[in-house]
Each structure stands twice: as C-alpha cells, then as structure tokens.
Design a protein around this motif. Structure first.
Motif, PDB file in Angstrom:
ATOM      1  N   ILE A  22       0.828  -1.206   0.000  1.00 14.86           N
ATOM      2  CA  ILE A  22       0.000   0.000   0.000  1.00 14.86           C
ATOM      3  C   ILE A  22       0.865   1.260   0.000  1.00 14.86           C
ATOM      4  O   ILE A  22       2.029   1.242   0.409  1.00 14.86           O
ATOM      5  CB  ILE A  22      -0.979   0.016   1.197  1.00 14.86           C
ATOM      6  N   GLY A  23       0.284   2.361  -0.477  1.00 16.19           N
ATOM      7  CA  GLY A  23       0.977   3.635  -0.540  1.00 16.19           C
ATOM      8  C   GLY A  23      -0.020   4.770  -0.660  1.00 16.19           C
ATOM      9  O   GLY A  23      -1.231   4.545  -0.747  1.00 16.19           O
ATOM     10  N   PRO A  24       0.458   6.020  -0.704  1.00 15.72           N
ATOM     11  CA  PRO A  24      -0.441   7.169  -0.714  1.00 15.72           C
ATOM     12  C   PRO A  24      -0.916   7.589  -2.114  1.00 15.72           C
ATOM     13  O   PRO A  24      -1.839   8.395  -2.228  1.00 15.72           O
ATOM     14  CB  PRO A  24       0.422   8.271  -0.103  1.00 15.72           C
ATOM     15  N   VAL A  25      -0.297   7.060  -3.152  1.00 22.70           N
ATOM     16  CA  VAL A  25      -0.604   7.526  -4.507  1.00 22.70           C
ATOM     17  C   VAL A  25      -1.935   6.946  -4.996  1.00 22.70           C
ATOM     18  O   VAL A  25      -2.146   5.730  -4.937  1.00 22.70           O
ATOM     19  CB  VAL A  25       0.523   7.139  -5.492  1.00 22.70           C
ATOM     20  N   GLY A  26      -2.825   7.838  -5.466  1.00 26.35           N
ATOM     21  CA  GLY A  26      -4.064   7.399  -6.082  1.00 26.35           C
ATOM     22  C   GLY A  26      -5.154   6.974  -5.130  1.00 26.35           C
ATOM     23  O   GLY A  26      -6.162   6.408  -5.569  1.00 26.35           O
ATOM     24  N   VAL A  27      -5.012   7.230  -3.835  1.00 21.69           N
ATOM     25  CA  VAL A  27      -6.076   6.833  -2.909  1.00 21.69           C
ATOM     26  C   VAL A  27      -7.237   7.812  -2.997  1.00 21.69           C
ATOM     27  O   VAL A  27      -7.084   8.942  -3.460  1.00 21.69           O
ATOM     28  CB  VAL A  27      -5.554   6.761  -1.454  1.00 21.69           C
ATOM     29  N   PHE A  41       5.731  14.573  -3.767  1.00 20.93           N
ATOM     30  CA  PHE A  41       4.521  15.273  -3.328  1.00 20.93           C
ATOM     31  C   PHE A  41       4.173  16.378  -4.324  1.00 20.93           C
ATOM     32  O   PHE A  41       5.034  16.876  -5.051  1.00 20.93           O
ATOM     33  CB  PHE A  41       4.722  15.858  -1.926  1.00 20.93           C
ATOM     34  N   VAL A  42       2.923  16.745  -4.353  1.00 21.56           N
ATOM     35  CA  VAL A  42       2.325  17.750  -5.229  1.00 21.56           C
ATOM     36  C   VAL A  42       2.160  17.170  -6.638  1.00 21.56           C
ATOM     37  O   VAL A  42       1.052  17.074  -7.166  1.00 21.56           O
ATOM     38  CB  VAL A  42       3.120  19.071  -5.278  1.00 21.56           C
ATOM     39  N   ARG A  43       3.267  16.734  -7.251  1.00 21.00           N
ATOM     40  CA  ARG A  43       3.186  16.222  -8.612  1.00 21.00           C
ATOM     41  C   ARG A  43       2.438  14.889  -8.686  1.00 21.00           C
ATOM     42  O   ARG A  43       1.585  14.683  -9.561  1.00 21.00           O
ATOM     43  CB  ARG A  43       4.595  16.052  -9.187  1.00 21.00           C
ATOM     44  N   ASP A  44       2.768  13.942  -7.773  1.00 22.79           N
ATOM     45  CA  ASP A  44       2.219  12.587  -7.852  1.00 22.79           C
ATOM     46  C   ASP A  44       1.197  12.282  -6.769  1.00 22.79           C
ATOM     47  O   ASP A  44       0.359  11.389  -6.940  1.00 22.79           O
ATOM     48  CB  ASP A  44       3.351  11.565  -7.759  1.00 22.79           C
ATOM     49  N   VAL A  45       1.297  12.974  -5.677  1.00 22.11           N
ATOM     50  CA  VAL A  45       0.393  12.735  -4.555  1.00 22.11           C
ATOM     51  C   VAL A  45       0.249  14.038  -3.774  1.00 22.11           C
ATOM     52  O   VAL A  45       1.202  14.811  -3.641  1.00 22.11           O
ATOM     53  CB  VAL A  45       0.930  11.611  -3.635  1.00 22.11           C
ATOM     54  N   SER A  46      -0.959  14.301  -3.307  1.00 21.63           N
ATOM     55  CA  SER A  46      -1.229  15.542  -2.573  1.00 21.63           C
ATOM     56  C   SER A  46      -0.438  15.575  -1.271  1.00 21.63           C
ATOM     57  O   SER A  46      -0.121  14.535  -0.681  1.00 21.63           O
ATOM     58  CB  SER A  46      -2.721  15.661  -2.253  1.00 21.63           C
TER      59      SER A  46
END
Length: 574
Positions: free
Chosen positions: A337-342, A376-381
C-alpha cells in the motif's frame, strides 16, 4: 539473626517458567514463592529486602514533609465513575461485587480515593499545600503476568498525592519530590536516570519517570551524549537537521516486487537507501462510534511512535487496520500500500522526515508492485498534517540541540506527575482562597514501585554466583560462616563473640550456626547476595586471624580477630 532460627529455603535450579534473571534468582534464593499467576508470597529473606527499601522511601518522604496515611485497597465504583475512569482504565482493573451487588474494584491506584478525602477535609487555602502518601499493595490484572515481581498482578507501591492552591506551589512540591526520589535511588545504591515521560492513563501535565539502567529493561531511554537531557523514547522529540525538500529529478515508475513487502527488502531489490523509502501504515480512528480509515507515512528506516500519534488532536483513539479493512479501502493487501491514487476521502498524515523527501519509493496499491520516483504535489497531494510521529534513533540530534541521542534500556521504578485539576475538577474538590472565593485544587501524584525495585536491583547487579545487593537493601549486611561450628568450641566461641559485637553496633548480621559444609554455606550466601562474609576456622584462629571477603572480591584476606568488627564498621559507614 541465627540462621537456625531464621527461614532460608534456597534452590539449585529455577522453575522453567522463570525468564528474567531477577525472577530466577529470587526464586532460587527463596525470596518469593509463587501462589498463582502474577501472585507471590514474600518469604522472610525477600521481605527483609522489601522492608529496607520501604524504610529508605519513608525516610525521604517524611523529610520533604509528606504525611503518611493508609487508604482502603477496595474502592467503590462511584468514585471512578465521577472521573470517567471506571470504563476508561480498562481490563487491568479487577472489578468485584459485594453481597448487595454493588460494584467495587481492587485499587490499581488511588487518585479518586485521595481526592474524595481532600474534598471532604480541605476547606481553606490555609490548609495548603498538603502531601499525603501511603505504602500499600496494589492490584492490576495484567493480561500476561511475567518476569516474577517485575510484572506481577499484585505489587507493593508507594503512592503520594499533593494538593495546592496554585501551579507554582505544585511545581515546588514536584521539584522537592523529584529530589527526594533522586535521594532514594542514590541511597539504595542504584544506577538510574530520570527521564521526561508520557502521562499515560494517569493524565495531567508534566511527568518524569525514574529508570534503573539494565539491559533487560522493557523501556528504551533516549539521552544526550553531552548534556543532561533524557526522555522515554516514546516522548523524545525527533529533530529535523534539514527542513528543505530537494527538487524532483525522477519520473514516477512502477516496478515489480513479487516477494518484497518490507521497505528494507524493496530498497535492496532496486539498490537504493532505505532512507529513500516510505512505509504506509493503515489505521482506524474511532470517533463518535464511527471508524475512519486513514494513512500515516513514516520513513522506511523509522518506526511509528504510537504515543505521539495519540497526542495529535482528533486521533486519540486509533488502532491498526485489519487486513480485511485495508483490502476494502485500498483494494490491495498490506505490504504493497501507498499514498498515490487513494480516494480523496482518505486522510493522510506524515512524519516530518517524510515531508523533506523527494523521488521516494512506496507501495503502488497493487499486489506485488511498488513505485519509485514519487514526489509530493506532482504525484500525490501533500498530507493534511506533518508532525513528529516517529521514535527517535541513535544518532538523532538531541532535542536540546546538545550532542546526539544515545539509547539504553531501563526498568521503570518511579513516576511523578503534575496532575493539575484533572481529578479535582471532575470530583469538585475545592477550597476557599484568601478572598473567600471558591477555587479548584491543583494536584500532584508520585509513585514508586517498591517491590519492583527489588527485581530491578537484581537485574542491574548479579553474577554467575547469584545476587549482588547494594548494602543498604541486602537482607543481611554481613554473614559469619564458621567452619566446623558444631565441632570446635573455639570456632563457636569466636563466631558468637564477633556476632554479638556486630549486633551491638547495629550491624544487620547473620550467623550461620547450622553446621553446614563450607561449600554449601558459601554458595548459599553468595546466591542470597550478602555483601560481606567473615569465615572463621580453627587453622586461622590459631594465628588470631579470620577471613574477610566482599561479595565481589576475587580473594579473601586475613584480618586480626580483634580488628574485624572495627573494619566492618568502617566499611559499612563508608
């Protein structure tokens, strides 16, 4: 004391369930006998040690003006319901009912009881400050009692409670108790550290723990390499040396991780530093009977500090998400799991050290896949919050900016709190000030684990022969071991002469008059931990000598018979 009139019951082997060295040695030395899970009878030798510790504690508490009382061990539920702790304290509280079906508990602590006394007895500022203490058995229903008296269900504790008209007065008493505790542990002869600590279930504002330093300690302590800073690892602040985030240099790329589920394994697979990886921890926050799923980001080489997370407003009641909950929210098993696309509804917070990462590695929220080059910012908030959420590690900058942090193990034997008005406000414990106005009492709370100190002292000081007690808490200060006691009138006469002379000057001495063989006597007394030994035998007596040896001395020495009492007196005095 004559050994024949005392009760000494030693064992060659400890029971198989004994894990810590203190548990093994206390059983073997006959200090304690197991009654049931987490329940121990204190036998005569162990009780002597316990009473000596009590005496030191009592002397220092009296010295700072504390007044001793004794409160009931059984407490009515109504008091605990007033503070909300009847349910909050949890399953450690042993709850019982009387014949009238009324609820009681076997007191794990006494904040409610002493506050009830204060609200009934204290009316005016003229009665303040006041500090009450007791030395009493407590009971906490440990889920897994272990390590003998180190984590027993029933234990002897000194607990003190102070009441004040102001925070300034509370601070003065807190400082005085801090010094009293320092004196207590120094008098006992322990190596210890006082550390800043979390207030835990007791609550309140300021808090310090006192730890006996030992490799077997359950608690990790962080301390500065050059200053006096020390804190429980759960409370020690992690300082960022650099708060600037480098610019992104990589594109985000997905890659296969067929068996790699940990940051360490993923980092090794692609040849990057583990410090460039981010672990994503799925948690459930329980508020108003609603389970809110959220994520916390921690650098791959760090660990989440659960105590720090509970300090974040709104996240006091979190738990780790189950595998089913992770799959339900992220459509992916843990480990990937990760923060991208949640989903935007899932809150993400991060440790401050994650906030300065660029081009990092994390899970892809797909089975057997990870991402690299994440920014951050570019790929994940950006997370909703950056905070200090990790445990410190060796080499971190000390929070006082003096040196770096070192980590050692400690056994908590004392804890002091500035409670403020947490209990007095809930229970309406009030007084009239000098203007006749009603005010809420300020409170302090100060505990010492008296029975735990015995085990902690043994953990800190022992060898392959047995216990090595500091002299102030040893069951006896000196043992007289006569060889051929029951066969030689000269040996018997000398033994009793020295015994009587030592008793006359107040030395706590044991005369082994059982007629045991030397090897048995010596092994037993070394196991028990008596600091000094006098050996009397016919051969040396003919030269007017006796053997004298300290517990840690490699060799004994011959001393003139008429000088031995004077030498022992000098050693004990020093």
């Amino acid at each position: 004391m004559l050994a024949s009139k005392f009760y000494i019951s030693t064992l060659k082997e400890a029971p198989s369930e004994a894990e810590l060295i203190s548990h093994k040695l206390m059983i073997r030395a006959g200090f304690i006998k197991r009654l049931g899970s987490g329940l121990y009878s204190w036998m005569p030798l162990g009780l002597k040690v316990l009473r000596k510790i009590e005496a030191i504690v009592r002397t220092e508490m009296n010295q700072v003006g504390a007044v001793e009382l004794l409160m009931p061990a059984i407490q009515p539920s109504e008091l605990w319901e007033e503070t909300g702790r009847w349910e909050l304290f949890g399953p450690q509280m042993l709850k019982i009912k009387d014949r009238h079906d009324r609820n009681f508990c076997f007191g794990p602590t006494h904040e409610e009881v002493i506050t009830d006394i204060a609200r009934k007895e204290i009316n005016s500022y003229k009665q303040l400050p006041i500090n009450f203490y007791q030395i009493q058995m407590k009971f906490r229903d440990e889920i897994r009692p272990r390590f003998g008296v180190m984590r027993a269900r029933e234990f002897l504790m000194k607990d003190a409670y102070s009441f004040h008209a102001s925070k300034t007065s509370l601070q003065e008493t807190y400082d005085a108790i801090y010094q009293a505790y320092t004196n207590i542990f120094n008098k006992i002869g322990l190596q210890f550290r006082a550390v800043k600590a979390d207030t835990g279930a007791i609550g309140g504002d300021g808090s310090h723990e006192f730890h006996v330093l030992a490799d077997s300690g359950e608690d990790a302590i962080a301390y500065s390499s050059v200053s006096n800073y020390a804190a429980n690892i759960e409370l020690a602040e992690a300082i960022l040396q650099d708060d600037k985030r480098p610019d992104a240099k990589e594109s985000m790329v997905k890659f296969d991780t067929p068996k790699q589920t940990t940051c360490d394994d993923v980092a090794k697979l692609i040849g990057v530093s583990i410090q460039k990886t981010v672990k994503t921890i799925a948690l459930i926050n329980q508020t108003n009977e609603v389970n809110e799923f959220f994520l916390v980001l921690i650098r791959g080489d760090h660990e989440l500090n659960e105590v720090k997370l509970t300090k974040v407003k709104g996240f006091e009641n979190f738990r780790f998400a189950t595998e089913e909950e992770v799959k339900d929210h992220l459509k992916c098993p843990p480990g990937f799991i990760g923060p991208v696309g949640v989903k935007s509804s899932i809150k993400i917070m991060a440790d401050k050290s994650v906030g300065i990462l660029s081009d990092f590695v994390c899970g892809a929220n797909e089975p057997k896949l990870h991402l690299r080059g994440v920014n951050f910012v570019r790929d994940v908030s950006e997370p909703i919050l950056y905070a200090d959420l990790r445990k410190v590690v060796e080499g971190d900058v000390s929070p006082d900016n003096q040196g770096t942090l070192q980590i050692c193990r400690g056994i908590e034997v004392g804890h002091i709190f500035q409670l403020g008005n947490k209990y007095s406000k809930a229970m309406k414990a009030e007084y009239l000030d000098e203007n006749g106005q009603t005010q809420t009492l300020e409170m302090g709370c100060y505990g010492i684990g008296v029975s735990r100190i015995v085990a902690a002292a043994i953990e800190q000081s022992h060898d392959d022969k047995g216990i090595v007690f500091p002299i102030n808490i040893a069951p006896f200060e000196v043992v007289i071991a006569p060889i051929g006691y029951d066969k030689s009138n000269e040996v018997k006469a000398s033994a009793h002469k020295i015994y009587d002379a030592l008793r006359a000057i107040g030395v706590d001495v044991l005369l082994d008059d059982r007629g045991e063989r030397p090897g048995i006597m010596f092994a037993e007394m070394e196991l028990i931990g008596i600091p000094y030994r006098v050996v009397i035998g016919d051969r040396n007596l003919k030269e007017g000598k006796v053997e004298f040896q300290g517990r840690l001395d490699q060799e004994s020495k011959l001393v003139d018979e008429y000088q031995i009492v004077k030498e022992i007196k000098s050693l004990i005095a020093s």
